[in-house]
Design a protein around this motif. Structure first.
Motif, PDB file in Angstrom:
ATOM      1  N   GLY A 149       0.828  -1.197   0.000  1.00 46.17           N
ATOM      2  CA  GLY A 149       0.000   0.000   0.000  1.00 46.17           C
ATOM      3  C   GLY A 149       0.860   1.244   0.000  1.00 46.17           C
ATOM      4  O   GLY A 149       2.076   1.180   0.217  1.00 46.17           O
ATOM      5  N   PRO A 150       0.253   2.408  -0.255  1.00 46.70           N
ATOM      6  CA  PRO A 150       1.022   3.654  -0.293  1.00 46.70           C
ATOM      7  C   PRO A 150       1.780   3.947   0.999  1.00 46.70           C
ATOM      8  O   PRO A 150       2.833   4.588   0.969  1.00 46.70           O
ATOM      9  N   ALA A 163       4.263  10.004  -3.662  1.00 44.37           N
ATOM     10  CA  ALA A 163       4.402  11.428  -3.369  1.00 44.37           C
ATOM     11  C   ALA A 163       4.100  12.233  -4.630  1.00 44.37           C
ATOM     12  O   ALA A 163       3.932  11.670  -5.718  1.00 44.37           O
ATOM     13  N   PRO A 164       4.033  13.568  -4.532  1.00 46.87           N
ATOM     14  CA  PRO A 164       3.671  14.382  -5.705  1.00 46.87           C
ATOM     15  C   PRO A 164       4.519  14.105  -6.939  1.00 46.87           C
ATOM     16  O   PRO A 164       3.986  13.990  -8.048  1.00 46.87           O
ATOM     17  N   GLY A 165       5.838  13.985  -6.777  1.00 47.13           N
ATOM     18  CA  GLY A 165       6.685  13.742  -7.942  1.00 47.13           C
ATOM     19  C   GLY A 165       6.415  12.407  -8.589  1.00 47.13           C
ATOM     20  O   GLY A 165       6.382  12.282  -9.817  1.00 47.13           O
ATOM     21  N   GLY A 166       6.233  11.360  -7.767  1.00 41.57           N
ATOM     22  CA  GLY A 166       5.954  10.035  -8.307  1.00 41.57           C
ATOM     23  C   GLY A 166       4.613   9.966  -8.997  1.00 41.57           C
ATOM     24  O   GLY A 166       4.473   9.335 -10.059  1.00 41.57           O
ATOM     25  N   LEU A 167       3.606  10.613  -8.408  1.00 41.83           N
ATOM     26  CA  LEU A 167       2.287  10.619  -9.040  1.00 41.83           C
ATOM     27  C   LEU A 167       2.312  11.409 -10.346  1.00 41.83           C
ATOM     28  O   LEU A 167       1.599  11.071 -11.299  1.00 41.83           O
ATOM     29  N   ALA A 168       3.159  12.432 -10.412  1.00 38.63           N
ATOM     30  CA  ALA A 168       3.312  13.169 -11.674  1.00 38.63           C
ATOM     31  C   ALA A 168       3.925  12.261 -12.744  1.00 38.63           C
ATOM     32  O   ALA A 168       3.538  12.324 -13.920  1.00 38.63           O
ATOM     33  N   SER A 169       4.865  11.405 -12.348  1.00 40.73           N
ATOM     34  CA  SER A 169       5.452  10.460 -13.299  1.00 40.73           C
ATOM     35  C   SER A 169       4.422   9.434 -13.758  1.00 40.73           C
ATOM     36  O   SER A 169       4.391   9.051 -14.935  1.00 40.73           O
ATOM     37  N   GLU A 192      -6.070   9.126  -1.183  1.00 36.72           N
ATOM     38  CA  GLU A 192      -7.088   9.741  -2.046  1.00 36.72           C
ATOM     39  C   GLU A 192      -6.832  11.239  -2.154  1.00 36.72           C
ATOM     40  O   GLU A 192      -6.918  11.822  -3.238  1.00 36.72           O
ATOM     41  N   GLY A 193      -6.506  11.865  -1.028  1.00 32.63           N
ATOM     42  CA  GLY A 193      -6.197  13.292  -1.051  1.00 32.63           C
ATOM     43  C   GLY A 193      -4.959  13.592  -1.867  1.00 32.63           C
ATOM     44  O   GLY A 193      -4.912  14.584  -2.609  1.00 32.63           O
ATOM     45  N   SER A 194      -3.955  12.721  -1.777  1.00 34.34           N
ATOM     46  CA  SER A 194      -2.728  12.924  -2.563  1.00 34.34           C
ATOM     47  C   SER A 194      -3.028  12.857  -4.057  1.00 34.34           C
ATOM     48  O   SER A 194      -2.465  13.617  -4.854  1.00 34.34           O
ATOM     49  N   LEU A 195      -3.899  11.920  -4.453  1.00 33.36           N
ATOM     50  CA  LEU A 195      -4.268  11.800  -5.868  1.00 33.36           C
ATOM     51  C   LEU A 195      -4.968  13.061  -6.354  1.00 33.36           C
ATOM     52  O   LEU A 195      -4.681  13.566  -7.452  1.00 33.36           O
ATOM     53  N   ARG A 196      -5.870  13.573  -5.569  1.00 32.66           N
ATOM     54  CA  ARG A 196      -6.580  14.806  -5.962  1.00 32.66           C
ATOM     55  C   ARG A 196      -5.604  15.979  -6.043  1.00 32.66           C
ATOM     56  O   ARG A 196      -5.663  16.786  -6.982  1.00 32.66           O
TER      57      ARG A 196
END
Length: 225
Positions: A149-150, A163-169, A192-196
């Motif tokens: 899990g995350p 994290a933000p950089g990984g989700l951007a990738s 869920e909040g990180s994805l948004r």
């Protein structure tokens, strides 16, 4: 019940590029252990099947979508994807050569032989974090199942993926309207909040009840078109 059944039997133990990986048999089950951390076994593939199906359903009928599966594991996600003729190209990124070997010529081959032979299947031996940062390829869906899990990663290097950089990738390797699906051993409202916050839309979580404890979860999010 005999002691031989109760006690796990190590079938293979290797020092991989990210530490020790072990394949063992416990009764009828095959189990993968990484650096002493239980990852998965062959007992129940429902949540891995949900990972693949929910990603496809969220694409709203896109014809022959290409899917990137992060993590080979015991092969449930790959086998389920190849059993569905609606998928186009199916690419699996797995960083542990031992896991790939166990599927090609070892005890897991019985579960994945047909999936490996499917002409849509490509197996890439690479760390997923590196792959999403470096590849020029894009996909309609990205199904992640490389951690528990995350908030419960197998190695520290995976932390950045959520994290933000990984989700951007992750978003970068998705085509417009593409779907990110992330398996987790428990639901995570924080993720869920990180994805948004990373710009994904239609964020939601689907759950699969398990025999004991909290349900498994699949977090879903769509890259804006």
């Amino acid at each position: 019940m005999t002691a031989a059944y109760d006690s796990p039997v190590v079938l293979d133990r290797r020092e991989g590029p990210y530490g020790e990986v072990v394949l063992r048999r416990h009764g009828a089950l095959l189990q993968i252990i990484a650096n002493g951390c239980f990852l998965m076994d062959t007992s129940d593939g429902r949540s891995e099947q949900l990972l693949v199906d929910a990603a496809h359903d969220a694409l709203d009928g896109r014809p022959a979508p290409d899917v990137l599966i992060g993590g080979l594991g015991v092969g449930f996600s790959l086998a389920h994807a190849t059993a569905d003729r609606r998928w186009g190209r199916i690419t699996v990124v797995e960083r542990e050569p031992a896991v790939i070997d166990w599927h090609r010529t070892g005890p897991l081959a019985e579960l994945s032989r047909g999936a490996f032979a499917d002409p849509r299947t490509e197996i890439v031996e690479m760390d997923l974090v590196t792959y999403v940062n470096e590849t020029s390829d894009t996909f309609d869906a990205l199904c992640l199942d490389i951690d528990n899990g995350p908030a419960w990663t197998v190695t520290e290097g995976n932390d950045g993926l959520y994290a933000p950089g990984g989700l951007a990738s992750c978003a970068r390797v998705l085509r417009p309207g593409g779907v990110l699906a992330v398996w987790s051993a428990e639901p995570s409202p924080e993720f869920e909040g990180s994805l948004r916050n990373a710009g994904f839309r239609q964020v939601r979580t689907e759950e699969v009840a398990v025999a004991r404890g909290v349900p498994d979860a699949v977090h879903l999010a769509v890259r804006p078109g």
